[in-house]
Design an enzyme around this catalytic site. Structure first.
Site, PDB file in Angstrom:
ATOM      1  N   LYS A 117      -4.987   2.669   0.081  1.00  0.00           N
ATOM      2  CA  LYS A 117      -5.143   3.053   1.484  1.00  0.00           C
ATOM      3  C   LYS A 117      -4.828   4.519   1.695  1.00  0.00           C
ATOM      4  CE  LYS A 117      -5.450  -0.683   4.483  1.00  0.00           C
ATOM      5  NZ  LYS A 117      -4.884  -1.265   5.652  1.00  0.00           N
ATOM      6  N   MET A 169      -1.250   8.928  12.435  1.00  0.00           N
ATOM      7  CA  MET A 169      -2.378   9.419  11.632  1.00  0.00           C
ATOM      8  C   MET A 169      -3.020  10.654  12.246  1.00  0.00           C
ATOM      9  SD  MET A 169      -4.045   5.669  10.889  1.00  0.00           S
ATOM     10  CE  MET A 169      -3.672   4.970  12.480  1.00  0.00           C
ATOM     11  N   ASP A 225       0.827  -1.206   0.000  1.00  0.00           N
ATOM     12  CA  ASP A 225       0.000   0.000   0.000  1.00  0.00           C
ATOM     13  C   ASP A 225       0.857   1.250   0.000  1.00  0.00           C
ATOM     14  OD1 ASP A 225       0.586   0.218   2.792  1.00  0.00           O
ATOM     15  OD2 ASP A 225      -0.967  -1.303   3.109  1.00  0.00           O
TER      16      ASP A 225
HETATM   17  N1  SAH Z   1       2.056   0.109  10.719  1.00  0.00           N
HETATM   18  C1  SAH Z   1       2.625   1.433  10.644  1.00  0.00           C
HETATM   19  C2  SAH Z   1       1.607   2.499  10.949  1.00  0.00           C
HETATM   20  C3  SAH Z   1       0.468   2.575   9.995  1.00  0.00           C
HETATM   21  S1  SAH Z   1      -0.643   3.866  10.357  1.00  0.00           S
HETATM   22  C4  SAH Z   1       3.833   1.526  11.586  1.00  0.00           C
HETATM   23  O1  SAH Z   1       4.060   0.638  12.401  1.00  0.00           O
HETATM   24  O2  SAH Z   1       4.559   2.522  11.479  1.00  0.00           O
HETATM   25  C5  SAH Z   1      -0.075   5.135   9.303  1.00  0.00           C
HETATM   26  C6  SAH Z   1       0.589   6.249  10.089  1.00  0.00           C
HETATM   27  O3  SAH Z   1       1.896   5.874  10.477  1.00  0.00           O
HETATM   28  C7  SAH Z   1       0.794   7.524   9.312  1.00  0.00           C
HETATM   29  O4  SAH Z   1      -0.380   8.279   9.266  1.00  0.00           O
HETATM   30  C8  SAH Z   1       1.855   8.192  10.121  1.00  0.00           C
HETATM   31  O5  SAH Z   1       1.316   8.774  11.282  1.00  0.00           O
HETATM   32  C9  SAH Z   1       2.696   7.011  10.571  1.00  0.00           C
HETATM   33  N2  SAH Z   1       3.880   6.831   9.722  1.00  0.00           N
HETATM   34  C10 SAH Z   1       4.207   5.738   9.026  1.00  0.00           C
HETATM   35  N3  SAH Z   1       5.388   5.894   8.410  1.00  0.00           N
HETATM   36  C11 SAH Z   1       5.819   7.126   8.727  1.00  0.00           C
HETATM   37  C12 SAH Z   1       6.968   7.873   8.411  1.00  0.00           C
HETATM   38  N4  SAH Z   1       7.928   7.397   7.634  1.00  0.00           N
HETATM   39  N5  SAH Z   1       7.086   9.118   8.922  1.00  0.00           N
HETATM   40  C13 SAH Z   1       6.132   9.621   9.701  1.00  0.00           C
HETATM   41  N6  SAH Z   1       5.025   8.959  10.037  1.00  0.00           N
HETATM   42  C14 SAH Z   1       4.861   7.718   9.568  1.00  0.00           C
END
Ligand code: SAH
Length: 482
Positions: A270, A383, A248
């Site tokens: 997504k 998020m 995604d």
């Molecule tokens: N499973 C993922 C989270 C998914 S929810 C994890 O463990 O990181 C999606 C959210 O993750 C985004 O809205 C943001 O808040 C955060 N996120 C994911 N990758 C990111 C990144 N490289 N930099 C900043 N925020 C990130």
């Protein structure tokens, strides 16, 4: 080739080590791994060897080397710090046709000791013919990362099944059969410590070798926050074996590009508010692909079990009896915090850290604000960009000072990372002016103050319009590249 590589059986055989220091001690450790009967001659022993002597794990003669010490020996290692002595040992051993190694003195060696990767019974040995032991060690380190720790168990399993495979799989198909099980689902189960499942999968593979459409499997793989260097070895290995990669938007392109080149890639979107595919459809897609016999990597950003709906995806698979595995990864909070120089906990500032979702539902967030407003903790919002006004409003309404530091990390760990630092009172103004790009992570807590001092990562970014350093007074905007 100056040296002929062989593996030699020295179990229970006498091996002489001359010298009692640290260098000798390291060789003794290796010889003992290979179950040799180690005999040491030296005027005195270093503490580690003395310890072994007291446990009767080695034979020891206190004194200087004498020619008679070579009696009955199958190998000799000269590990004294005296060049003349090492040379003498070497000459005498070679006269008697006993293989001899003088540590770090290739001119006195009839054999050299390679750098080894031990996954017994699998052992890989690397040698530069004595030219550069350090280079051999560097190569070994690279190989270490390529050879999973479970290879020894895998070799054992292969040994147990050898006769069965011989009996069931025709000769001309045997090599392909072994390649498939040793690099596929059977191997992955072994690496995951699931020995019973591995044996069952092996039996199934034997049955399937006669049938045209075997069952595939799904790997729910965390791709980490963005920097490909943060992938796990297992993630990379599975991505390189995949028939299909289902990914995604959060998955960085640099990471997707590490998948097997000819794997089919399916984007399931997504994006906020316009999902390319509904969650139920994704769940069903994974199940269908596996039933077609494919090795499916379901690649997700960050860790699959942290706000990743990973649980739901494997629930469907479990219900339908499809084999799966979950590969954890660095979650955005750990990645962003590390790369922004913001420790999530700190003895002086935060004794706990909470990860919450800042996703808005009907314009609100159903969170325990009272708890999130408690002092001496760090709160990380995933998020949370769209809901930022709600976060600031609720936290202050529940007693947090408007001066509480807050950081917003954009595209953390990637080359577009930017960190915006402010307070609950000022951050919205900064966001309005700077337009951070998703994904963004929000960190609230006193630890954010450490950012200036501890920040180390310099994103080689492409400056965005309007994102210049602040001029004059006003809320502080920190960019990683000024
Ligand atoms: N499973 C993922 C989270 C998914 S929810 C994890 O463990 O990181 C999606 C959210 O993750 C985004 O809205 C943001 O808040 C955060 N996120 C994911 N990758 C990111 C990144 N490289 N930099 C900043 N925020 C990130």
């Amino acid at each position: 080739m100056d040296f002929f590589p062989i593996f030699i059986d020295i179990r229970q055989k006498p091996v002489l080590v001359v010298g009692g220091g640290e260098v000798a001690s390291r060789k003794v450790a290796l010889l003992r791994e290979a179950q040799a009967r180690v005999r040491i001659v030296a005027p005195e022993l270093c503490p580690a060897l003395e310890d072994l002597r007291q446990k009767d794990a080695i034979d020891y003669r206190a004194g200087y080397y004498q020619d008679s010490d070579l009696e009955d020996c199958h190998l000799v290692i000269a590990a004294t710090d005296n060049d003349t002595v090492n040379q003498r040992i070497s000459n005498q051993a070679q006269q008697r046709r006993i293989p001899v190694n003088a540590v770090d003195q290739p001119e006195y060696c009839s054999f050299i000791v390679p750098s080894i990767i031990d996954r017994s019974p699998v052992v890989a040995a690397v040698s530069t013919g004595g030219a550069s032991p350090v280079l051999a060690r560097l190569i070994r380190t690279r190989l270490e990362s390529l050879i999973p720790a479970g290879y020894g168990r895998l070799a054992d399993l292969a040994r147990r099944f050898r006769d069965k495979v011989k009996a069931r799989v025709p000769f001309d198909q045997r090599r392909r059969f072994w390649e498939k099980v040793l690099s596929g689902g059977v191997a992955e189960r072994v690496f995951a410590g699931q020995m019973e499942e591995a044996e069952a999968a092996m039996d199934r593979a034997l049955e399937d070798s006669a049938s045209p459409s075997p069952m595939g499997e799904v790997y729910l793989v965390g791709g980490g926050p963005g920097d490909p260097d943060l992938l796990t070895f297992r993630a990379l290995r599975l991505m390189q074996q995949a028939d299909v990669v289902v990914y995604d938007r959060l998955v960085a392109k640099a990471i997707l590009d590490l998948s097997r080149r000819d794997a089919e890639r399916i984007y399931v979107g997504k994006e906020r508010s316009h999902h390319a595919m509904r969650q139920e459809e994704i769940n069903e897609l994974l199940a269908r692909l596996a039933k077609e016999g494919k090795k499916v990597v379901r690649l997700k950003g960050g860790d699959p079990f942290i706000f990743g709906r990973g649980g739901e995806e494997i629930h469907t698979l479990a219900e339908q009896g499809i084999p799966f595995q979950v590969v954890p990864a660095i979650t955005a909070a750990s990645g962003c915090a590390a790369y922004a120089g913001i420790p999530l906990t700190h003895r002086d500032y935060a004794q706990s850290v909470t990860f919450v979702t800042g996703h808005l539902k009907d314009g609100t967030m159903n969170l325990n604000w009272e708890q999130l407003a408690q002092p001496r903790q760090t709160v990380v919002f995933y998020m949370g960009l769209v809901g930022l006004p709600v976060i600031c409003k609720e936290l202050t309404a529940h007693g947090v000072s408007p001066d509480m530091p807050i950081a917003l990390v954009q595209q953390g760990t990637t080359e577009k990372q930017r960190v915006f630092k402010g307070t609950l009172g000022t951050i919205q103004e900064i966001v309005a002016r700077e337009h951070p790009k998703p994904p963004t992570l929000i960190i609230v807590g006193k630890v954010v103050e450490l950012h200036e001092r501890l920040s180390w990562y310099k994103a080689p970014q492409h400056p965005q319009k309007g994102a210049t350093s602040p001029v004059g007074p006003g809320p502080e905007v920190l960019k990683l590249e000024a």
